[in-house]
Design an enzyme around this catalytic site. Structure first.
Site, mmCIF file in Angstrom:
data_model
loop_
_atom_site.group_PDB
_atom_site.id
_atom_site.type_symbol
_atom_site.label_atom_id
_atom_site.label_comp_id
_atom_site.label_asym_id
_atom_site.label_seq_id
_atom_site.Cartn_x
_atom_site.Cartn_y
_atom_site.Cartn_z
ATOM 1 N N THR A 6 -3.914 30.803 -12.989
ATOM 2 C CA THR A 6 -2.849 31.768 -13.256
ATOM 3 C C THR A 6 -1.451 31.246 -12.954
ATOM 4 O O THR A 6 -0.545 31.340 -13.795
ATOM 5 C CB THR A 6 -3.104 33.053 -12.445
ATOM 6 O OG1 THR A 6 -4.336 33.629 -12.883
ATOM 7 C CG2 THR A 6 -1.983 34.064 -12.641
ATOM 8 N N ARG A 12 2.529 36.272 -8.465
ATOM 9 C CA ARG A 12 2.825 34.992 -9.107
ATOM 10 C C ARG A 12 3.068 35.131 -10.606
ATOM 11 O O ARG A 12 3.785 34.327 -11.198
ATOM 12 C CB ARG A 12 1.700 33.994 -8.840
ATOM 13 C CG ARG A 12 0.304 34.427 -9.287
ATOM 14 C CD ARG A 12 -0.750 33.462 -8.758
ATOM 15 N NE ARG A 12 -2.124 33.773 -9.155
ATOM 16 C CZ ARG A 12 -2.935 34.582 -8.505
ATOM 17 N NH1 ARG A 12 -2.500 35.202 -7.399
ATOM 18 N NH2 ARG A 12 -4.178 34.785 -8.922
ATOM 19 N N ASP A 52 -7.928 39.719 -16.115
ATOM 20 C CA ASP A 52 -8.454 38.624 -15.295
ATOM 21 C C ASP A 52 -9.463 39.141 -14.283
ATOM 22 O O ASP A 52 -10.535 38.553 -14.102
ATOM 23 C CB ASP A 52 -7.307 37.911 -14.588
ATOM 24 C CG ASP A 52 -7.778 36.676 -13.821
ATOM 25 O OD1 ASP A 52 -8.226 35.722 -14.478
ATOM 26 O OD2 ASP A 52 -7.701 36.677 -12.577
ATOM 27 N N ASP A 89 -2.442 32.859 -19.926
ATOM 28 C CA ASP A 89 -2.267 31.788 -18.952
ATOM 29 C C ASP A 89 -3.463 30.835 -18.920
ATOM 30 O O ASP A 89 -3.342 29.689 -18.497
ATOM 31 C CB ASP A 89 -2.012 32.361 -17.555
ATOM 32 C CG ASP A 89 -3.056 33.380 -17.129
ATOM 33 O OD1 ASP A 89 -3.869 33.807 -17.979
ATOM 34 O OD2 ASP A 89 -3.051 33.773 -15.944
ATOM 35 N N HIS A 114 -12.650 30.217 -14.234
ATOM 36 C CA HIS A 114 -11.934 29.313 -15.134
ATOM 37 C C HIS A 114 -11.291 28.217 -14.296
ATOM 38 O O HIS A 114 -11.387 28.223 -13.080
ATOM 39 C CB HIS A 114 -10.862 30.088 -15.906
ATOM 40 C CG HIS A 114 -9.979 30.900 -15.002
ATOM 41 N ND1 HIS A 114 -8.881 30.377 -14.359
ATOM 42 C CD2 HIS A 114 -10.063 32.198 -14.595
ATOM 43 C CE1 HIS A 114 -8.318 31.312 -13.617
ATOM 44 N NE2 HIS A 114 -9.022 32.429 -13.729
#
Length: 540
Positions: A76, A160, A299, A346, A481
């Site tokens: 991310t 973030r 996510d 992302d 991921h």
């Protein structure tokens, strides 16, 4: 006289044309869908609404079908930083969500900043800023180009995903405090939360979502693109007794972390973004503003349930409606063809290993936490020294350089032992000493991606490459991921609105191309770490 008169007319025409102001959209909206695989555009296409967001963007926008993340690890923080800087981790410094920082001699979170304080709650979750980012963003360059008249704001549930896109000179970045259940920021940006944000928080919309619970948008038996409900491939984020739809969430009231893993997090984010546009008057005058919005909930849902789950399908069908409403809102508040949007992601995500194995395809799980413990114990037994490994993160081993330098041990002996140990682990394809990286016989694409993700101050000395469809984790439920493979690196990229020519290209482009393309569209300088190229096909 006639010649002189004609010359005057030509000069006048030139001066008149040169006096025209630079044409720019009123508002740039960057939309990042956290963990959106490229194939989700088409996997659920027949179920997306004609009035929703995805079909409108696909039919009226410009679609870059083969867009890839050009580095690893695909996580991310790196993705959001790359999109808005046009740069890669080796240059912009964001080498992971966390990394071992050799200058600070500790593990560092990508946006942590102990010098700033929370604004909007009494927790410490606001001690965040963009100071760990080494380069400018497209928002920074827009602010510079307009003598700081442009407004730049970042919004996301994840800190973030809001802070890194907004950049260093942003007017604001807002993220969600999952302990207090409110939107917050830090005093890096402002001393007090704006009244409109306080009013939004005071409505306690999350409690209403919890009361309603999460059921499928359509009848359960119509979700034929997904696995059956209630299966062993899924984690249990809502509790061990919550095995499938409908999810009763009212018992989770006050547990705001649980809320992140529902599609209502997308709706909350879109609603907050609308209020920011209204109250901050984004796109309301001739000076271009920029709003960076990231939808974080996909996510959390993807990690817990995987790409083949009904939960994931329902999430995207609901997000489609949220995007459609958001586009209609922009048409009304900013004006049709007065704003430009890009939508991307992302990173992607791997299938749940147990799912692919049940369908006779290779894959598996490797538990790095267990391996790290074994490595530390083995090194102590072999060399008689503790703490030779400082960190095992981002598929990299960070060794204790200072300790090794002051001991009688040789670095090459430590590396050789670690590499040989890791190479024997099931699921690991390659183990690489990064000091000798240039001489390693490795596929050119993989090699370039690893190089782009590596910085010696914030990366480990030993790189691990997993076999395809092997993931880091434990247990059979859920997925993750972070690797170079297409399931993690092939992402959507659609452009829409002001100055955009409808169409598509199958040419390979990269996440790093987004920022320089925006710079060309806006007639401003590209961010100072940019390595990407302009995508000329998108322009009218």
């Amino acid at each position: 006289m006639k010649k002189n008169f004609s010359l005057l007319l030509l000069v006048g025409a030139f001066l008149s044309s040169s006096a025209q102001p630079i044409q720019r959209p009123k508002l740039v909206v960057g939309i990042v869908v956290d963990q959106m695989r490229w194939d989700y555009l088409y996997r659920y296409y027949d179920r997306y609404s004609d009035n929703g967001g995805f079909k409108r963007l696909l039919m009226q926008g410009f679609n870059c079908e083969n867009t890839f993340v050009p580095y690893a690890p695909t996580v991310t923080a790196c993705g959001h930083a790359c999109i808005y800087t046009g740069s890669v981790p080796s240059i912009n410094g964001i080498t992971g969500n966390f990394w071992w920082d050799y200058e600070k001699n500790k593990s560092v979170y990508c946006t942590e900043d102990s010098s700033v304080n929370t604004v909007g709650s009494n927790t410490t979750l606001g001690s965040q800023s963009p100071r760990n980012l080494w380069t400018t963003t497209i928002g920074d360059e827009l602010r510079l180009a307009t003598n700081f008249k442009s407004k730049v704001i970042g919004i996301a549930l994840k800190d973030r995903a809001s802070i890194l896109p907004a950049g260093h000179s942003a007017n604001a970045a807002y993220w969600f405090d999952n302990k207090a259940g409110v939107w917050i920021t830090s005093d890096f940006y402002m001393k007090t939360l704006p009244d409109w944000a306080k009013n939004f928080d005071s409505k306690k919309m999350i409690d209403a979502y919890y009361s309603a619970g999460w059921n499928t948008l359509y009848p359960l038996n119509t979700y034929v693109q997904s696995s059956t409900d209630e299966n062993v491939y899924e984690a249990k984020p809502f509790g061990s007794s919550a095995k499938g739809f409908p999810y009763i969430l009212k018992n989770n009231t006050g547990n705001y972390n649980t809320f992140l893993g529902t599609p209502f997090g997308n709706t909350l984010t879109a609603d907050f973004a609308k209020q920011a546009i209204i109250n901050e008057q984004l796109g309301a005058d001739a000076v271009t503003d920029l709003l960076a919005v990231s939808f974080s909930s996909p996510d959390y849902i993807g990690h817990a349930f995987g790409p083949n789950s009904i939960e994931e399908e329902d999430n995207y069908l609901r997000l489609d409606k949220d995007l459609g409403d958001f586009l209609n809102f922009l048409d009304d508040k900013v004006g049709k063809n007065q704003y430009v949007i890009f939508l991307s992601a992302d990173h992607g995500v791997a299938h749940v290993p147990a799912y692919v194995k049940d369908h006779k395809m290779p894959g598996g799980i490797i538990n790095f936490s267990t391996i790290a413990s074994q490595l530390k114990a083995g090194l102590k037994e072999k060399f008689g020294v503790e703490n030779l490994i400082l960190d095992f993160a981002n598929y990299q081993v960070s060794l204790n350089n200072a300790l090794i330098d002051t001991s009688s041990l040789k670095m090459i002996d430590i590396k050789t032992w670690v590499i040989n140990y890791l190479a024997k682990q099931k699921g690991i394809d390659r183990v690489i000493d990064m000091d000798g990286f240039n001489s390693v016989p490795l596929n050119a694409k993989v090699k370039e991606m690893l190089a782009n993700g590596y910085n010696p101050l914030r990366s480990g000395q030993i790189q691990v490459v997993l076999k395809p469809q092997w993931i880091e984790g434990f247990g059979n439920g859920g997925t993750t991921h972070g690797l170079w493979n297409p399931y993690d690196s092939h992402i959507p990229l659609i452009w829409y609105g002001w100055g955009i020519a409808p169409g598509k290209t199958n040419k390979e482009v990269y996440m790093t191309d987004i920022a320089p393309t925006l710079a060309a569209l806006l007639h401003i300088q590209m961010p100072n770490g940019t390595v990407g190229k302009v995508i000329p096909e998108i322009f009218k």
